[in-house]
Scaffold this active site. Structure first.
Site, PDB file in Angstrom:
ATOM      1  N   VAL A  77       0.858  -1.175   0.000  1.00 50.22           N
ATOM      2  CA  VAL A  77       0.000   0.000   0.000  1.00 50.22           C
ATOM      3  C   VAL A  77       0.900   1.232   0.000  1.00 50.22           C
ATOM      4  O   VAL A  77       1.811   1.333   0.823  1.00 50.22           O
ATOM      5  CB  VAL A  77      -0.895  -0.015   1.260  1.00 50.22           C
ATOM      6  CG1 VAL A  77      -1.626   1.290   1.430  1.00 50.22           C
ATOM      7  CG2 VAL A  77      -1.863  -1.192   1.215  1.00 50.22           C
ATOM      8  N   CYS A  78       0.677   2.154  -0.918  1.00 55.52           N
ATOM      9  CA  CYS A  78       1.506   3.366  -1.003  1.00 55.52           C
ATOM     10  C   CYS A  78       1.360   4.207   0.261  1.00 55.52           C
ATOM     11  O   CYS A  78       0.252   4.571   0.648  1.00 55.52           O
ATOM     12  CB  CYS A  78       1.104   4.201  -2.212  1.00 55.52           C
ATOM     13  SG  CYS A  78       1.872   5.841  -2.208  1.00 55.52           S
TER      14      CYS A  78
END
Lengths: 130, 121, 98
Positions: A77-78
């Protein structure tokens, strides 16, 4: 062949995460390797363990978590997109003084460099979004 | 990590209405930091990203027009703009905030074929 | 190159942009993009016209879900998710026209 997947939309509003999941399953079934699934933009919302769909609906988040465990998928997940949207793991909670965490099992939070690295290390990268 | 790949970022969405333009720029900067061969293409409403004179105070959002101008500092100098998209919106290169290469749509297709990684936002 | 389109051609210009941009390769219609592969749709003639240079595929599960699997335009090849994977593998790059 080595694939990576980019998911740019969250669960339930757009079909993107469903299509990405079905594609990932099919790629694994064909013997391809998935280097990484990267979640960006609202796609980071696929990583909240607090998702509680009705019992007769698919649990998009749990489905990714289970697949991550079974197939050793790297679900990333960024971090910048996650911070904006309130997706938090233990480390981020400590750093930003948050009183809760919600990152689902099998997901990890990391930087955008992980997306570029996925592009470099994979033979193919496929984007799902809106 | 010594591999250098040709990355093309295709921008087809207008700024501010959705976050894609801004978050695409963030990927572009990281791609440049990884010393990849980075190009940007602007098509359809994506050409509106480069329209000069953004004044975002009234909508309470951070403007990011300046980031396009700063791309050069990151050695990102290959900016291609689709001619047909510009014409359809009544725009000319003089309306844009940075120097770009105008490209007919068919050539844009050839450019895409030359890439190793194409990310479209 | 594989061009993946997930928008209805009557909602967004993605299909027309691809038809004018891509000189070779294939188009895969998925999600709401599959409406472009149905006969009687306003883009039918343009899609058929492109078939000389571009191979056109549509994702079967998305056609089925939308109740349009029985009206697929002639010349369009229907594939499943496994066919989707093969198309990605066969082409050096893919681009999703979001």
């Amino acid at each position: 062949m080595i694939f990576s997947i980019l998911v740019n939309e969250g669960p339930y509003t757009h079909q993107a995460s469903d299509t990405a999941f079905n594609f990932t399953m099919a790629a694994l079934a064909k013997g391809h390797r998935i280097f990484r699934v990267f979640f960006y933009h609202d796609g980071v919302n696929n990583g909240t363990r607090l998702t509680t769909p009705p019992q007769d609906d698919r649990n998009i988040v749990a489905r990714w978590s289970k697949l991550a465990q079974e197939s050793e998928l790297d679900l990333v997940v960024c971090v910048a997109a996650a911070q904006r949207r309130g997706i938090v793991d233990d480390g981020e909670a400590k750093r930003n003084g948050k009183d809760a965490t919600n990152l689902a099992p099998g997901f990890r939070i990391s930087g955008l460099g992980q997306l570029i690295e996925a592009g470099i290390q994979s033979d193919r990268i496929v984007t799902f979004g809106d | 990590m010594s591999t250098i790949k040709k990355f093309l970022f295709v921008n087809r969405k207008a700024p501010y209405g959705t976050v894609y333009a801004l978050e695409s720029l963030e990927v572009v900067l990281i791609g440049a930091a990884f010393e990849q061969d980075v190009s940007l293409a602007f098509m359809d409403d994506g050409v509106y990203q480069l329209k000069k004179g953004h004044q975002t105070k009234g909508i309470g959002m951070k403007g990011f027009e300046k980031t396009y101008g700063a791309l050069e500092d990151y050695d990102v100098t290959k900016l291609y703009v689709d001619q047909e998209s510009m014409a359809a919106r009544g725009l000319t290169p003089d309306d844009l905030c940075v120097p770009v290469e105008m490209m007919p749509r068919a050539d844009m297709g050839k450019l895409m074929e030359e890439q190793d990684v194409v990310l479209s936002f | 190159m594989l061009h993946i389109i997930n928008k209805s051609p009557l909602d967004r210009p993605s299909l027309d942009t691809v038809l004018q941009t891509a000189a070779s390769g294939a188009i895969l219609l998925i999600e709401d993009g599959v409406y472009a592969a149905t006969c009687g749709n306003a883009v039918e003639a343009r899609l058929k016209n492109a078939m000389g240079t571009l191979k056109v595929y549509a994702l079967g599960p998305d056609l089925d879900a939308r109740g349009v699997a029985d009206r697929v335009t002639e010349g369009v090849t229907v594939v499943g998710y496994d066919g989707f994977v093969d198309l990605v593998a066969e082409h050096k790059t893919s681009q999703s026209w979001l």
